[in-house]
Enzyme design. Sequence first.
Site, PDB file in Angstrom:
ATOM      1  N   GLN A   2       0.804  -1.160   0.078  1.00 48.99           N
ATOM      2  CA  GLN A   2       0.239  -0.140  -0.022  1.00 48.99           C
ATOM      3  C   GLN A   2       0.859   1.406  -0.044  1.00 48.99           C
ATOM      4  OE1 GLN A   2      -2.577  -0.779   3.429  1.00 48.99           O
ATOM      5  NE2 GLN A   2      -3.912  -1.955   1.995  1.00 48.99           N
ATOM      6  N   ALA A   3       0.421   2.446  -0.574  1.00 52.69           N
ATOM      7  CA  ALA A   3       1.204   3.582  -0.646  1.00 52.69           C
ATOM      8  C   ALA A   3       1.834   4.089   0.439  1.00 52.69           C
ATOM      9  CB  ALA A   3       0.285   4.682  -1.390  1.00 52.69           C
ATOM     10  N   CYS A   4       0.959   3.814   1.676  1.00 52.20           N
ATOM     11  CA  CYS A   4       1.539   4.305   3.022  1.00 52.20           C
ATOM     12  C   CYS A   4       2.750   3.355   3.533  1.00 52.20           C
ATOM     13  CB  CYS A   4       0.444   4.090   4.016  1.00 52.20           C
ATOM     14  SG  CYS A   4      -0.329   2.529   4.231  1.00 52.20           S
ATOM     15  N   GLY A   5       2.999   2.213   2.825  1.00 50.25           N
ATOM     16  CA  GLY A   5       4.100   1.353   3.138  1.00 50.25           C
ATOM     17  C   GLY A   5       3.663   0.112   3.822  1.00 50.25           C
TER      18      GLY A   5
END
Length: 180
Positions: free
Chosen positions: A156-159
Amino acid sequence: MSNSKGNILFQLTGSIACYKACNVISRLVQEGFEVKTVCSANALKFIGKSTLEGLTHKAVYVDTFEDRSALEHIALTKWLDLAIVCPATANIINKLAAGIGDDYISTVFLAFDFSKPYLIAPAMNQNMYAHPATKRSLGILAGWGVKMLGAGIGYQACGDKGAGRLLEPEAIYKEIKKNL
Ligand SMILES: Cc1cc2nc3c(=O)[nH]c(=O)nc-3n(C[C@H](O)[C@H](O)[C@H](O)COP(=O)(O)O)c2cc1C
């Protein structure tokens, strides 16, 4: 007479995954579908109107009160053969399930004719996807006849790694064709 394979109302909300939705929109247009787009105000923080106008050759709907033609949101529900929210934020999913109609997408949803297909492709952080409010809303919407596309699992983009990723463009394209 139109040679369109079908009229798709493609609605985008405020997620990083808006860039993936562009890929699906491009494919649909290339395959001969007529696509009109609706953006939440926050979707426009992730993607520009010019991109969507360039891909669809049509103006983007954002504001229900924009002076284009009276009751356009109702006309759109009659025009479309299939509606999709992609990417769908936790916010819009919870809003639709609560019956709120305070922006373009939620107002179209309240006016929707459920003899036609309405698809939702969620995209969010894993905790947002697992939140009890979101889970309940997904269940409510499915009970009303909305076709929930599920979400991918992975980076996910947040890591984070987990459930909530937008499905890949190819899978979304296939779902649209299948549900028409
Ligand atoms: C960089 C960034 C990325 C975001 N990505 C997502 C996302 O993928 N999914 C989500 O549900 N919310 C995401 N959000 C939060 C939504 O944009 C926020 O809840 C917004 O109010 C949604 O508005 P909308 O549903 O009307 O578009 C993100 C916010 C930021 C700042």
